[in-house]
Design an enzyme around this catalytic site. Structure first.
Site, PDB file in Angstrom:
ATOM      1  N   ALA A 228     -14.085  -4.676   6.652  1.00 39.85           N
ATOM      2  CA  ALA A 228     -15.257  -3.804   6.745  1.00 39.85           C
ATOM      3  C   ALA A 228     -14.936  -2.330   6.568  1.00 39.85           C
ATOM      4  CB  ALA A 228     -15.952  -4.008   8.093  1.00 39.85           C
TER       5      ALA A 228
ATOM      6  N   ASP B 161      -6.233  -5.812   4.481  1.00 41.11           N
ATOM      7  CA  ASP B 161      -5.394  -4.855   3.751  1.00 41.11           C
ATOM      8  C   ASP B 161      -3.910  -5.167   3.918  1.00 41.11           C
ATOM      9  OD1 ASP B 161      -4.975  -4.157   6.368  1.00 41.11           O
ATOM     10  OD2 ASP B 161      -5.602  -2.064   6.171  1.00 41.11           O
TER      11      ASP B 161
ATOM     12  N   HIS C 184       1.723  -6.287 -43.106  1.00 44.48           N
ATOM     13  CA  HIS C 184       1.646  -4.892 -42.696  1.00 44.48           C
ATOM     14  C   HIS C 184       0.330  -4.255 -43.114  1.00 44.48           C
ATOM     15  CE1 HIS C 184       4.863  -5.533 -45.895  1.00 44.48           C
ATOM     16  NE2 HIS C 184       3.739  -5.445 -46.553  1.00 44.48           N
TER      17      HIS C 184
ATOM     18  N   ASN D 205       3.665  -4.753  16.574  1.00 50.22           N
ATOM     19  CA  ASN D 205       2.473  -5.567  16.350  1.00 50.22           C
ATOM     20  C   ASN D 205       2.021  -5.405  14.903  1.00 50.22           C
ATOM     21  OD1 ASN D 205       0.039  -6.944  16.558  1.00 50.22           O
ATOM     22  ND2 ASN D 205      -1.040  -5.208  17.472  1.00 50.22           N
TER      23      ASN D 205
ATOM     24  N   LYS E 241      -9.132  -9.146 -35.070  1.00 51.14           N
ATOM     25  CA  LYS E 241     -10.185  -9.112 -34.047  1.00 51.14           C
ATOM     26  C   LYS E 241     -11.159 -10.249 -34.261  1.00 51.14           C
ATOM     27  CE  LYS E 241     -14.107  -7.876 -34.039  1.00 51.14           C
ATOM     28  NZ  LYS E 241     -15.468  -7.357 -34.261  1.00 51.14           N
TER      29      LYS E 241
ATOM     30  N   ASN F  74      -2.907   1.621   3.907  1.00 51.48           N
ATOM     31  CA  ASN F  74      -3.916   2.595   4.321  1.00 51.48           C
ATOM     32  C   ASN F  74      -4.043   3.775   3.372  1.00 51.48           C
ATOM     33  OD1 ASN F  74      -4.831   1.428   6.853  1.00 51.48           O
ATOM     34  ND2 ASN F  74      -2.758   1.834   7.601  1.00 51.48           N
TER      35      ASN F  74
END
Length: 459
Positions: free
Chosen positions: A10, A102, A362, A169, A350, A227
């Site tokens: 959150a 995180d 080439h 921790n 493409k 963080n």
């Protein structure tokens, strides 16, 4: 016993200095939240609840359909965030993992070990801890002479003795589910931050004489919470090292693994050689015995066996066995190169399919084209596919020879075994077995150059 999980996602992440929610910043190609979710999946939770808040809609899109979501509209601490999951998890029997979104480096194996430790020791709560060389800033794990966890003390509250403790921790816990939500009803905001701390639950359990344990990570890196951008770069570096090491164990050779970026979902077969400054992203797959040279960039593409990609870019395309690409070629989205195709230097493809053994050595552009087998493109060939409003298709059959500096204006079809003379501009279909010449006739004017001022005899 049944496992549940709560992922805390959150927070805004102010120190990231970003409009993007912190947990959506990427490490090795996927968001930190996705890394955590994948690791959590290793414990096979019956329910996973993700607590969202800042830009909740963006966060929910990432794990849509994979987890329950609850919203923390006010950011009142970790304890408050866990309270938000109560409507989903209350009255369920089992143990609940609580983890921050995180922490992208935590592994599924470590979380499984944590759960097993919790169950085997019959704890009401188990803290995931780590041994830190420099524990400054972390909450310390204080134990008694029997090695039992007494409390978690924060840096600002730690005595001189407690500040010497190396066990910290990590912010990840396992709780008896029912006892967790009972204890949460008894925590308050009587602290410097005015927030509900999940760590206060540990104190409640200890006061009640209930058993609290701690499981220590083998690898301190797994404890990293991100963080800011510095920590994000650290996580990226650690994850890249892990990924590359695993590929090397599986038989992939890296010239310089420190200068190679491989995404977390990339698959590489054995006997592939990866040179420095190669980037492989997304759902890319590389076949056996392929060589990727310096500077190659491939994203969301499938590369066959025994191919050689030299300093080139390939995006959302497929390349079959035995193909050579580059140097300085660009294979753009929606293209497929069949077996033994050669796409050389400064060639762009493409949205086109190219048949077996076709060669464009080439300076060629092949766009929106369907090209057969054994075709040869001379240098400077261009398929003209766009008229400013729409794009059109070029179809080239098998065994076609296109001379150098030719322009093929779509929509047009070159039949099998046809030949286009060098320098031609092709605007109409060329039948099979025909020769097409689409250039002006050469005219030589004898001695005319002598009239020009720059001719040697006029100087």
């Amino acid at each position: 016993m049944t496992n549940y999980a709560i992922i805390l996602a959150a927070g805004k992440g102010t120190r990231m200095k970003s409009d993007l929610p912190k947990v959506l910043h990427k490490v090795a190609g996927i968001s930190m939240l996705e890394h955590v979710f994948r690791s959590v999946s290793a414990i096979d939770p019956e329910k996973t609840v993700t607590v969202v808040g800042h830009k909740a809609e963006l966060v929910e899109q990432v794990l849509a359909g994979q987890t329950d979501f609850v919203r923390q509209t006010e950011q009142l601490g970790t304890g408050h965030a866990v309270m938000m999951a109560e409507p989903v998890l209350e009255n369920l029997t089992g143990q609940t993992l609580v983890i921050a979104g995180d922490t992208p480096l935590i592994t599924g194996e470590s979380l499984k070990n944590l759960i097993d430790f919790h169950i085997n020791h019959k704890n009401v709560a188990t803290i995931l801890t780590a041994e830190a060389d420099n524990p400054f800033g972390y909450g310390r794990i204080v134990r008694n002479q029997h090695d039992e966890v007494l409390k978690i003390v924060e840096q600002k509250d730690a005595s001189d003795f407690e500040q010497q403790i190396k066990e910290i921790n990590t912010g990840t816990y396992v709780f008896d589910n029912a006892r967790l939500f009972e204890a949460l009803k008894n925590i308050n905001t009587n602290n410097a931050q005015g927030e509900y701390y999940i760590t206060d639950v540990i104190g409640i359990f200890r006061e009640n004489g209930e058993k609290v344990g701690a499981y220590t990570l083998k690898d301190f890196d797994e404890s990293l919470g991100v963080n800011d951008r510095v920590a994000l770069a650290t996580a990226e570096s650690v994850m890249r090292r892990r990924i590359n090491q695993q590929h090397m164990v599986n038989g992939v050779s890296f010239v310089n693994p420190h200068a190679t970026y491989i995404g977390v979902d990339v698959e590489i077969a054995p006997e592939v050689q990866v040179e420095a400054n190669v980037t492989l992203k997304g759902q890319t797959k590389i076949g056996a015995e392929t060589i990727l040279t310096n500077g190659t960039y491939i994203v969301d593409s499938v590369i066959g066996e025994r191919t050689v990609i030299t300093n080139s870019m390939i995006e959302e395309s497929s390349v079959a066995d035995g193909v050579t690409v580059g140097p300085y070629a660009h294979i753009r989205p929606g293209s497929s190169l069949a077996k033994d195709v050669h796409v050389g230097n400064f060639v762009e493809v493409k949205g086109s399919s190219i048949g077996e053994n076709t060669k464009a050595g080439h300076l060629t552009y092949i766009g929106n084209s369907e090209v057969g087998a054994n075709v040869n493109f001379g240098a400077g060939t261009i398929t003209v596919n766009y008229d400013g409003q729409k794009k059109y298709k070029t179809i080239i059959g098998d065994n076609v020879f296109v001379g150098s500096n030719s322009t093929i204006i779509a929509p047009v079809e070159l039949g099998d075994n046809s030949l286009v003379g060098a320098g031609s501009t092709i605007t109409k279909d060329v039948p099979a077995d025909a020769i097409a010449l689409g250039r002006g006739r050469q005219i030589n004017k004898e001695d005319y150059a002598k009239r020009l001022p720059h001719h040697p005899q006029n100087k």
